[in-house]
Design an enzyme around this catalytic site. Structure first.
Site, mmCIF file in Angstrom:
data_model
loop_
_atom_site.group_PDB
_atom_site.id
_atom_site.type_symbol
_atom_site.label_atom_id
_atom_site.label_comp_id
_atom_site.label_asym_id
_atom_site.label_seq_id
_atom_site.Cartn_x
_atom_site.Cartn_y
_atom_site.Cartn_z
ATOM 1 N N SER A 1 0.837 -1.205 0.000
ATOM 2 C CA SER A 1 0.000 0.000 0.000
ATOM 3 C C SER A 1 0.873 1.257 0.000
ATOM 4 C CB SER A 1 -0.979 -0.001 1.170
ATOM 5 O OG SER A 1 -0.305 0.090 2.380
ATOM 6 N N ILE B 1 16.294 -8.283 6.919
ATOM 7 C CA ILE B 1 17.324 -7.462 7.548
ATOM 8 C C ILE B 1 18.485 -7.369 6.562
ATOM 9 C CG2 ILE B 1 19.023 -7.434 9.426
ATOM 10 C CD1 ILE B 1 16.840 -8.655 11.192
ATOM 11 N N HIS C 1 8.645 3.048 9.197
ATOM 12 C CA HIS C 1 8.447 2.092 10.295
ATOM 13 C C HIS C 1 7.190 2.490 11.068
ATOM 14 C CE1 HIS C 1 9.563 -0.830 13.318
ATOM 15 N NE2 HIS C 1 9.258 0.079 14.235
#
Ligand code: GRF
Length: 207
Positions: free
Chosen positions: A12, A87, A104
């Site tokens: 999104s 990561i 985030h």
């Protein structure tokens, strides 16, 4: 400004970037998952896609090296992480230092890592939101550029917070990417500048 967006899932935020009037161009969307819906969005927007599955590589280093190669093929100036669930190795991050952004779902430095909405509810925080930051080797620890903040209500659940935070993400991420495209946002030698002024704290948007 040539932009690559790295995704793993729904996309999104990718969509918000596609819909925004950026002065840069999204030249490629890279996913580590072949079934990421974000790939559909890219295809519908006629944007080149690459699937590089981490499972095909014996080490994080070799996976990251392959991604790096793809980014070079696209001649990328800016890497935008948008729900990219791997990561990254310090070596890869170093190569894109000052040219890689992440979003985030928390008000960093609070709640690095996963399950941020659950943790906010568990703690009983009154404020929550999202942060756009430059990516550094330490997870979710690079300098914050912008934050959007909402008030947590007593009716909020993980689902409502996820939805409300997503809305804020779609609002601030394109703006920060545009700052970078227009060179209003610059990283120089570990210092972030916005409109030629050192950015000492993130720009804040209130819901
Ligand atoms: C967002 O909540 C973002 O903050 C996190 O991953 C989620 C991605 O959502 N990094 P989407 O795939 O962009 O919908």
């Amino acid at each position: 400004m040539r932009i690559a967006v790295l995704v793993s899932g729904h996309g999104s935020n990718l969509q918000a970037l596609l819909d925004a009037k950026l002065s840069g161009e999204i030249v490629g969307v890279l996913s580590n998952r072949s079934n990421a819906y974000a790939l559909e969005r890219a295809k519908q927007a006629n944007i080149d896609t690459a699937v590089i599955s981490h499972q095909d590589f014996p080490t994080r280093e070799s996976f990251d090296a392959r991604m790096h190669q793809q980014l070079l093929t696209w001649h990328v100036d800016l890497v935008v992480l948008a729900g990219f669930m791997r990561i990254l190795t310090p070596d890869f991050v170093k190569k894109w230092e000052g040219r890689m952004l992440n979003i985030h779902p928390s008000l960093l430095p609070a709640y690095k890592g996963m399950h941020t909405h659950q943790r906010v509810l568990n703690t009983g925080d009154r404020l929550h939101g999202c942060t756009v930051h430059f990516v550094t080797a330490e997870l979710d620890a690079g300098q914050a550029i912008a934050q959007a903040i909402l008030s947590v209500s007593s009716h909020d659940t993980i689902e409502t917070l996820a939805q409300r935070v997503h809305q804020l993400e779609h609002f601030i991420y394109p703006q920060v990417v545009q700052y970078f495209c227009s060179k209003q946002l610059i990283w120089n030698n570990h210092q972030v500048y916005l409109n030629n002024q050192p950015l000492l704290k993130p720009i804040r948007f209130l819901d």
